[in-house]
Design an enzyme around this catalytic site. Sequence first.
Site, mmCIF file in Angstrom:
data_model
loop_
_atom_site.group_PDB
_atom_site.id
_atom_site.type_symbol
_atom_site.label_atom_id
_atom_site.label_comp_id
_atom_site.label_asym_id
_atom_site.label_seq_id
_atom_site.Cartn_x
_atom_site.Cartn_y
_atom_site.Cartn_z
ATOM 1 C CD GLU A 133 -2.643 6.158 14.610
ATOM 2 O OE1 GLU A 133 -3.331 5.615 13.856
ATOM 3 O OE2 GLU A 133 -1.168 5.998 14.141
ATOM 4 C CG ASP A 146 -0.699 1.895 12.731
ATOM 5 O OD1 ASP A 146 -0.882 2.732 12.072
ATOM 6 O OD2 ASP A 146 -0.726 0.735 12.443
ATOM 7 C CD GLU A 150 -3.937 -1.836 11.812
ATOM 8 O OE1 GLU A 150 -3.679 -0.873 10.976
ATOM 9 O OE2 GLU A 150 -3.322 -2.764 11.833
ATOM 10 C CE LYS A 156 0.449 8.341 12.056
ATOM 11 N NZ LYS A 156 0.687 7.043 12.830
ATOM 12 C CB SER A 158 7.568 -9.417 -6.830
ATOM 13 O OG SER A 158 6.616 -8.430 -6.682
ATOM 14 C CB SER A 183 -1.065 0.135 1.550
ATOM 15 O OG SER A 183 -1.468 1.351 1.691
#
Lengths: 498, 498
Positions: A386, A217, A221, A154, A67, A36
Amino acid sequence: MAGEQEYIVRGGRHLFAKLPEALKDIKTIGVIGWGSQAPAQGQNFRDSLVEAGMTDVKVCVGLRPSSASMNEARACGFNEADGTLGETFDVIAKSDLVMLLISDAAQAKMYPRILAAMKPGSTLGLSHGFLLGVMNSEGAKFREDINVVLVAPKGMGPSVRRLYEQGKTTNGAGINASFAVHQDATGNATDIALGWSVAVGSPFTFATTLEMEYRSDIYGERGILLGGVHGIVESLFRRYTREQGMSDEDAFKNTVECITGPITKIISTKGIKAVYEAVEDKKTFMEAYSAAYRPTKDIHYECYEEVQSTNEIRSVVMAGDRFDRFPMGKIDGTYMWKVGEKVRAERVESEIPLNAFTAGVYCACMMSQIDTLREKGHSYSEVCNESVIEAVDSLNPYMHARGVAFMVDNCSYTARLGARKWAPRYDYILDQQAYTAYDAGAKVDPEIEAAFMNNPAHIAIAKCCELRPSVDISVSASGSDGVGGARMEFKSDKATSA
Amino acid sequence: MAGEQEYIVRGGRHLFAKLPEALKDIKTIGVIGWGSQAPAQGQNFRDSLVEAGMTDVKVCVGLRPSSASMNEARACGFNEADGTLGETFDVIAKSDLVMLLISDAAQAKMYPRILAAMKPGSTLGLSHGFLLGVMNSEGAKFREDINVVLVAPKGMGPSVRRLYEQGKTTNGAGINASFAVHQDATGNATDIALGWSVAVGSPFTFATTLEMEYRSDIYGERGILLGGVHGIVESLFRRYTREQGMSDEDAFKNTVECITGPITKIISTKGIKAVYEAVEDKKTFMEAYSAAYRPTKDIHYECYEEVQSTNEIRSVVMAGDRFDRFPMGKIDGTYMWKVGEKVRAERVESEIPLNAFTAGVYCACMMSQIDTLREKGHSYSEVCNESVIEAVDSLNPYMHARGVAFMVDNCSYTARLGARKWAPRYDYILDQQAYTAYDAGAKVDPEIEAAFMNNPAHIAIAKCCELRPSVDISVSASGSDGVGGARMEFKSDKATSA
């Protein structure tokens, strides 16, 4: 920041001129991985170096030769011919700054070899403190002859890239970041970290430590960002349909649509308290808020302490070892999310209801998460980013386009595993404790109400919003772009800028 | 046992005559605590000593002087006057056998002081290996001058007491147990463990280790015994009502009633495969079984490895430290369990349906738990007792009387915490993976079907049933007796024999 001094660095494109000084001695920047963050940070960094006139500095992507991402990296202009694309360990060995952006699970497995491959005096750059958590739980230490720094945007990669691009024309667009200097072997590790942060486009960067970063973190989430919001909407959808006789479509509008639409917009522009001010039925909001605050805080505390004790990190590593045998399935196929598909297709944005009960529950979960982080010693900058800004400016807009479960299915493994684990916990505790109390006629707890009304976090959130002018992120509702491409399937730059 | 040799000891009341030899040198037996196991084991042991003519041996209960249980212990005939009731550490210091039956959390906090208080050459008796898990995670060791043994009845205290009483007139009634000798300082620790097992009325006792015991026990209650069955019925009730339009009452009958009634009865008397043989719609059973097997096994594996890594033990200890601030609420007040109250009140036992889909899902969860334990190296005796017999002979009958959520609310803290944590995981994975696959028309996996049909566990379960003649436990549906009194609220002997 709400009456406390915090160390915050204003970023911005005008600082690109300072990059040559901040990054002196750095000629090769290795971007390891293509998940990401890597495509976003790699391309942002490269663009910024061009603007700063640093033509002698190369951004090189390092991947396994087999890959499937090799072609994607080539499509973004990284290639073997000019040495900007190569094998993972070759790139690590030649880099002055190694931005280690492979998955948490891969870091956990490969870190001894990665550390061994680095040049003396080079800088290990992390975007997540997870690796320190793994090393703590294994009693391992970093080599002393390298710098170890962190810059943690973030928001997920596609947001980091999209807002950077919007920032070329809109002042202040970008994703806030935190930074940390864990080890300073060369004496200028702080310059390097801040240079990196400016180069990837953070409008402001606040100081933290690797340990506080991974705690907030990983916890964040699992909480309101993914797990919390998922559990909330599952429990509310069930309540509104089965127990209150609402139609499936109306229930979806009064839960998911309401949260990812109007509530998100209000919080993003005016803060959490503004949601209370905006709802018509303030009594219901506050009764729901009061009933949901303690139960969600109960789960927040449990989750935080699981992360703090490194239990949660061990769980993620163990889960990774089971993937061959038990691959993670998608969670997006259940009844509720099929209803959601239909509702989104027929959406009239202006007609999405602002349900007072839903708003009360969602705000309670967000506020109890903020309070938990504060009680555990996190700075307001970390807490607001966060628990609030990442939700309303980065994740919820994607959920609005594709649904909550789809978002979970397309995050990092660490986040997916966590959301799958904790969402049902929020669901059950709300059903078992909060809704039963509300239905039994529980009165508003005056202490909880007063704490909400006077929470210093409201001031901190306003300050954070001021530090980052709110720029709307645009996400399309289908196709291969947007969040669908955010993780393993991350496609080329072109595919995400649609 | 299904083709494998296992070390199993037949118990029985005729062996009471051997107690003087097995327990030689033991004059004082300290029963520490008054939770689920202590009142049952303490009274059983005392009754057996009388029958064995061992009038010189005393069973003494040790409690905090301020404990609300003091009066309960007195009501069961333990009293200060004859020295059979005293302060915890006084009783520990004078006992030759210390049966440590306080809660896991209390053991975790108090073990250093307890071990220090014991006489050299005395025996520490545990009914759960949990303490070893705690000590492992802390790097602590037992004193070398004491015996450490375990006798773990495979059922909660009230069942241990009730079946012992039924055993006075009905041959073979009682709760099976496992035993382990962790440390043998005196050379006769095995005799002591087996004597204890016979004295509390176990019809058969199988060998294990403290570590295998705590793994299978902590895992088992999180799985099919409590967490698994709770998650199954929540997910099925939602499916049958909201998605299939069944009435609330019918849905409750086709989920909870069906499992705790006819399915439990069939498994208890004829084993798991007999459920398949009994259902009319075998196709639906096998499709549901096939769809649910792997998803439930996924959670079983995760749960087992959380226990094995001692993560789960750390979680229980951390949760205990939060109780003052976040007391555990009851989970029995939600919509579904209110429906259940009504259904139970109007129950006609013979009219409870045997739903093929429900049966397939339940049997899949039970069998995938069995297979997980086998793959992790547990003996068939342990597997069958932890995953089958404890469910159908001990817990499910209580659930049939009072509901699944009520049962969870009235177990030990370790079990309650675990069931609350894992039930929603089984719920979500069934909804997200199994039911979606079934609804999409997934075919029966021939490998899963064959493994069910030919599973050696069927033979092992039959053997275990043979070793323990099935005696029905009778539970009343209300009042202060039965499981409601099983834990903190455990009342006098009289109150449980109603």
